[in-house]
Design an enzyme around this catalytic site. Structure first.
Site, PDB file in Angstrom:
ATOM      1  CD  GLN A 269       8.217  -4.905  11.939  1.00 63.96           C
ATOM      2  OE1 GLN A 269       7.686  -6.000  12.015  1.00 63.96           O
ATOM      3  NE2 GLN A 269       8.060  -4.128  10.877  1.00 63.96           N
TER       4      GLN A 269
ATOM      5  CG  HIS B 231       4.324  -1.717   1.939  1.00 61.12           C
ATOM      6  ND1 HIS B 231       3.017  -2.118   1.921  1.00 61.12           N
ATOM      7  CD2 HIS B 231       4.919  -2.395   2.951  1.00 61.12           C
ATOM      8  CE1 HIS B 231       2.813  -3.005   2.882  1.00 61.12           C
ATOM      9  NE2 HIS B 231       3.950  -3.185   3.530  1.00 61.12           N
TER      10      HIS B 231
ATOM     11  CG  HIS C 280      -0.249  -0.255   2.516  1.00 65.05           C
ATOM     12  ND1 HIS C 280       0.630   0.653   3.064  1.00 65.05           N
ATOM     13  CD2 HIS C 280      -0.264  -1.309   3.365  1.00 65.05           C
ATOM     14  CE1 HIS C 280       1.099   0.199   4.198  1.00 65.05           C
ATOM     15  NE2 HIS C 280       0.587  -1.009   4.405  1.00 65.05           N
TER      16      HIS C 280
ATOM     17  N   GLY D  86       8.628   1.351   8.553  1.00 62.17           N
ATOM     18  CA  GLY D  86       7.629   2.381   8.828  1.00 62.17           C
ATOM     19  C   GLY D  86       7.417   2.542  10.328  1.00 62.17           C
TER      20      GLY D  86
ATOM     21  CD  GLN E  55       6.165 -11.356  10.564  1.00 62.44           C
ATOM     22  OE1 GLN E  55       7.305 -11.417  10.134  1.00 62.44           O
ATOM     23  NE2 GLN E  55       5.488 -10.218  10.570  1.00 62.44           N
TER      24      GLN E  55
HETATM   25  O1  PAF Z   1       6.410  -5.242   8.839  1.00 64.52           O
HETATM   26  C1  PAF Z   1       6.303  -6.276   8.154  1.00 64.52           C
HETATM   27  O2  PAF Z   1       5.665  -6.282   7.100  1.00 64.52           O
HETATM   28  C2  PAF Z   1       6.979  -7.540   8.630  1.00 64.52           C
HETATM   29  O3  PAF Z   1       6.933  -7.664  10.012  1.00 64.52           O
HETATM   30  C3  PAF Z   1       8.418  -7.705   8.106  1.00 64.52           C
HETATM   31  C4  PAF Z   1       9.332  -6.628   8.657  1.00 64.52           C
HETATM   32  C5  PAF Z   1       8.424  -7.643   6.597  1.00 64.52           C
HETATM   33  C6  PAF Z   1       8.989  -9.045   8.541  1.00 64.52           C
HETATM   34  O4  PAF Z   1       8.250 -10.100   8.037  1.00 64.52           O
END
Ligand code: PAF
Length: 322
Positions: A174, A47, A44, A168, A71
């Site tokens: 994260q 990104h 989107h 982001g 994850q």
């Molecule tokens: O933020 C994300 O989309 C995910 O957590 C990442 C950093 C690509 C890891 O899979």
């Protein structure tokens, strides 16, 4: 390998890690820098903003698109997570020629050669855990999430070997976890944290927004509304963290009650709303020190969709602090 995918001119699409590495090695030999944007696809505007920032700072930009099983918990949306490769490539191409150089879309088998179980107690192999930053906030509802993220990002940093990597701010925890991991494991990469991109009405862009029904989309706005209210109160002099949280939580409670009143067959539910130190994510339970600033972050269920968002107050350089 990419049956029925039309690869836009100018973008190299790789499935095999070795092929990507050969391409990357040539850039090194040519003294060209590489900016890297890790993604799970379903791209989107958030990104795309990372890609544009990467292109501003580096000669080439590469993305990875990989829905990382490690994850997701066994009860989460791994199977239904949107997979939209053609649309992702088309959006990258629409940014203009020469912006995105390469996209790596590896298989689960290549990324996890020993296999990957969603049940952590059954997992085998190598995992990366960032202690101290992974178990509060998001980590309460999703206890193994950051272990999965840190593991896959460290694999990708080894594979891609970028000069710079772009994340982001929407995923603020994260960012904190990855920043610590880069420091602790001595990855030779500069981390960039880019501002959250929002819809016109304030909703933070997220691949999971696609799950919202039109009714839920309307109520999803309460997330941004709660954070903006806290921001205004803070700037008007209210620095007592619990009072700020009460004000934001009251708006989410109002939305919850309204959904109930309308007899909708889903709920608005606050998961957490918290004010934390930008240094170590510890909870601020008294007055916010304006010199240090703070992170205000929240997760709210709107129906089954869990939306997260955050804002930074008096954190002048987010990339330095978190
Ligand atoms: O933020 C994300 O989309 C995910 O957590 C990442 C950093 C690509 C890891 O899979």
């Amino acid at each position: 390998m990419f049956a029925n995918i039309k690869i836009p001119p100018g973008i190299r699409l790789f499935n095999k890690i070795a092929d990507f590495r050969a391409w990357r090695r040539q850039l090194l030999l040519d003294r060209q820098t590489l900016g890297y944007v890790p993604t799970m696809g379903a791209l989107h505007k958030g990104h795309l903003a990372l890609v544009t920032s990467a292109k501003d700072k580096c000669d080439h930009v590469a993305l990875t698109i990989f829905v990382n099983p490690a994850q997701f918990s066994p009860t989460e949306d791994l199977a239904t997570y949107p997979r939209t490769l053609q649309n992702d490539l088309d959006q990258l191409a629409a940014l203009g020629p020469g912006i995105t150089s390469a996209v790596l879309v590896p298989s689960v088998k290549e990324m996890y050669p020993g296999g990957i179980e969603l049940d952590v107690s059954k997992q085998k192999g190598t995992f990366v855990e960032v202690k101290g930053l992974s178990h509060q906030l998001e980590g309460i509802t999703r206890p193994h999430f950051f272990r999965g993220v840190a593991t896959v990002v460290s694999k990708f940093l080894n594979i891609v070997q970028p000069e710079q990597v772009f994340f982001g701010q929407k995923d603020v925890q994260q960012c904190a976890v990855i920043k610590a991991m880069i420091r602790d494991l001595h990855f030779p990469v500069k981390m960039n944290i880019c501002p959250t991109v929002r819809e016109k009405d304030g909703l933070a862009m997220s691949s999971r927004n696609a799950y919202l029904t039109p009714d839920q989309r309307k109520y999803a706005l309460v997330v941004h509304k709660a954070l903006s209210t806290i921001e205004s109160l803070y700037h008007s002099g209210q620095h007592h963290a619990p009072s700020l949280i009460d004000a934001g939580a009251a708006l989410i409670e109002q939305a919850r009650q309204q959904v109930q009143k309308e007899n909708l067959d889903w709920e608005v539910k606050l998961d957490y709303l918290s004010i934390n130190s930008p240094e170590d994510l510890s909870t601020i339970s008294g007055t916010i020190d304006q010199q240090e600033g703070c992170i205000v972050s929240t997760a709210v269920f709107v129906g089954k969709t869990r939306l997260i968002d955050n804002l930074l107050l008096d954190v002048s350089d987010s990339a330095q602090k978190i």
